[in-house]
Design a protein around this motif. Structure first.
Motif, PDB file in Angstrom:
ATOM      1  N   ALA A 222       0.952  -1.167   0.167  1.00 43.28           N
ATOM      2  CA  ALA A 222      -0.360  -0.183  -0.166  1.00 43.28           C
ATOM      3  C   ALA A 222       0.688   1.503  -0.333  1.00 43.28           C
ATOM      4  CB  ALA A 222      -1.423   0.118   1.010  1.00 43.28           C
ATOM      5  N   LEU A 223       1.451   1.532   1.064  1.00 44.42           N
ATOM      6  CA  LEU A 223       2.698   2.738   1.149  1.00 44.42           C
ATOM      7  C   LEU A 223       3.100   3.016  -0.524  1.00 44.42           C
ATOM      8  CD1 LEU A 223       4.011   4.541   2.538  1.00 44.42           C
ATOM      9  CD2 LEU A 223       5.953   3.067   3.047  1.00 44.42           C
ATOM     10  N   GLU A 224       4.226   1.375  -1.405  1.00 40.26           N
ATOM     11  CA  GLU A 224       4.143   0.926  -2.565  1.00 40.26           C
ATOM     12  C   GLU A 224       3.012   2.715  -3.433  1.00 40.26           C
ATOM     13  OE1 GLU A 224       7.514   1.348  -4.723  1.00 40.26           O
ATOM     14  OE2 GLU A 224       7.666   1.140  -2.724  1.00 40.26           O
ATOM     15  N   GLN A 225       2.400   1.606  -3.733  1.00 35.57           N
ATOM     16  CA  GLN A 225       0.960   2.400  -4.428  1.00 35.57           C
ATOM     17  C   GLN A 225       0.882   3.766  -3.874  1.00 35.57           C
ATOM     18  OE1 GLN A 225      -2.362  -0.657  -4.334  1.00 35.57           O
ATOM     19  NE2 GLN A 225      -0.852  -2.145  -4.867  1.00 35.57           N
ATOM     20  N   TRP A 232       3.350  10.656  -9.378  1.00 35.38           N
ATOM     21  CA  TRP A 232       2.708  10.843 -10.654  1.00 35.38           C
ATOM     22  C   TRP A 232       1.994  12.044 -10.696  1.00 35.38           C
ATOM     23  CZ3 TRP A 232       4.607   8.363 -15.141  1.00 35.38           C
ATOM     24  CH2 TRP A 232       4.992   7.744 -14.752  1.00 35.38           C
ATOM     25  N   GLN A 233       0.773  12.782  -9.476  1.00 37.34           N
ATOM     26  CA  GLN A 233       0.417  13.556  -9.301  1.00 37.34           C
ATOM     27  C   GLN A 233       1.232  14.679  -9.628  1.00 37.34           C
ATOM     28  OE1 GLN A 233      -2.323  12.946  -6.113  1.00 37.34           O
ATOM     29  NE2 GLN A 233      -3.592  11.472  -6.739  1.00 37.34           N
ATOM     30  N   ARG A 234       2.248  14.608  -8.882  1.00 31.85           N
ATOM     31  CA  ARG A 234       3.163  16.111  -9.159  1.00 31.85           C
ATOM     32  C   ARG A 234       3.805  16.315 -10.099  1.00 31.85           C
ATOM     33  NH1 ARG A 234       6.453  14.261  -3.143  1.00 31.85           N
ATOM     34  NH2 ARG A 234       4.854  14.948  -1.459  1.00 31.85           N
ATOM     35  N   LEU A 235       4.242  15.202 -10.140  1.00 35.63           N
ATOM     36  CA  LEU A 235       4.739  15.235 -11.893  1.00 35.63           C
ATOM     37  C   LEU A 235       4.285  15.467 -12.773  1.00 35.63           C
ATOM     38  CD1 LEU A 235       7.697  14.256 -13.214  1.00 35.63           C
ATOM     39  CD2 LEU A 235       5.927  11.956 -14.531  1.00 35.63           C
TER      40      LEU A 235
END
Length: 240
Positions: A222-225, A232-235
């Motif tokens: 979950a942490l990895e996800q 991706w949101q920041r990108l």
């Protein structure tokens, strides 16, 4: 050849000394002697003499004893003895030898020969007795040595027996063995129960550990996800 031995009285007669003088010589060590009952025995070779070169030591001593014997007989008896012999006139060794050997006093040379044969016979018997005494002494010595060995062996066996008794005292009695066996059975049952209990606890701990690992793995996924999502949101925000 075994040396001839004489009594203290005989040595006094041979040497012409008193018995007290001979006894004093023995006690002072001047004259070698051995104890024999309440008296002493002196070897012929140890008797102090002044010998004529023409006569042997043994013959000289025998003649001195015969002369002394004839003197004692003359002093002790004033009357004629049996065989019709006048003792008062006995000063001849030949006649004294005849009386001792039981021969005729008027047989020239024969009486001394008979006396010599008698002395030789007695000497042979004495040597035989001494040999028998030596054999008995040797047997006694061997028996004494054997007895010593047996006593030592007996002492060793007693020590071994004592050690065995000490070991037996350390061993438990039959009743103690029974009680010990019961205690061992009880302890064995307790150990089995404890082993089952410990095994159950181990199984539970292993299950809990497995669950913890699964939870940890889920959290890590979950942490990895979440990390990927935020990345991706920041990108995307950067390219707007």
């Amino acid at each position: 050849m075994v040396d001839v031995q004489y009594s203290l009285a005989d040595v006094a007669k041979i040497t012409g000394k008193s018995e007290k003088t001979i006894s004093r010589w023995i006690k002072s060590g001047k004259l070698p002697a051995v104890r024999h009952g309440t008296g002493y025995l002196i070897n012929e070779i140890d008797i102090p003499l002044r010998l004529d070169a023409s006569i042997s030591r043994h013959d000289f001593i025998q003649k001195r004893l015969l002369v002394s014997a004839s003197s004692e007989v003359t002093t002790a008896s004033a009357a004629p003895v049996s065989r019709g012999v006048d003792i008062s006139g006995l000063i001849d060794v030949e006649k004294v030898a005849g009386l001792i050997t039981g021969g005729q006093v008027d047989t020239p040379g024969k009486n001394l020969e008979n006396l010599s044969l008698m002395l030789q016979k007695h000497q042979t018997e004495l040597e035989k007795i001494i040999r028998e005494q030596n054999e008995l002494a040797e047997k006694y010595a061997r028996a004494t040595y054997k007895i010593g060995q047996l006593e030592e062996r007996n002492r060793q066996l007693e020590e071994v027996n004592h050690r065995h008794e000490q070991k037996l005292q350390l061993l438990p009695m039959p009743e103690q063995w029974t009680n010990t066996q019961k205690e061992m059975g009880t302890l064995r049952e307790d150990l089995v129960q404890k082993e089952i209990s410990y095994q159950t606890r181990v199984n539970l701990l292993e299950q809990e550990l497995k669950q913890e690992k699964e939870v940890k793995s889920s959290l890590e996924n979950a942490l990895e996800q979440e990390k990927n999502k935020n990345f991706w949101q920041r990108l995307g925000a950067l390219f707007k």
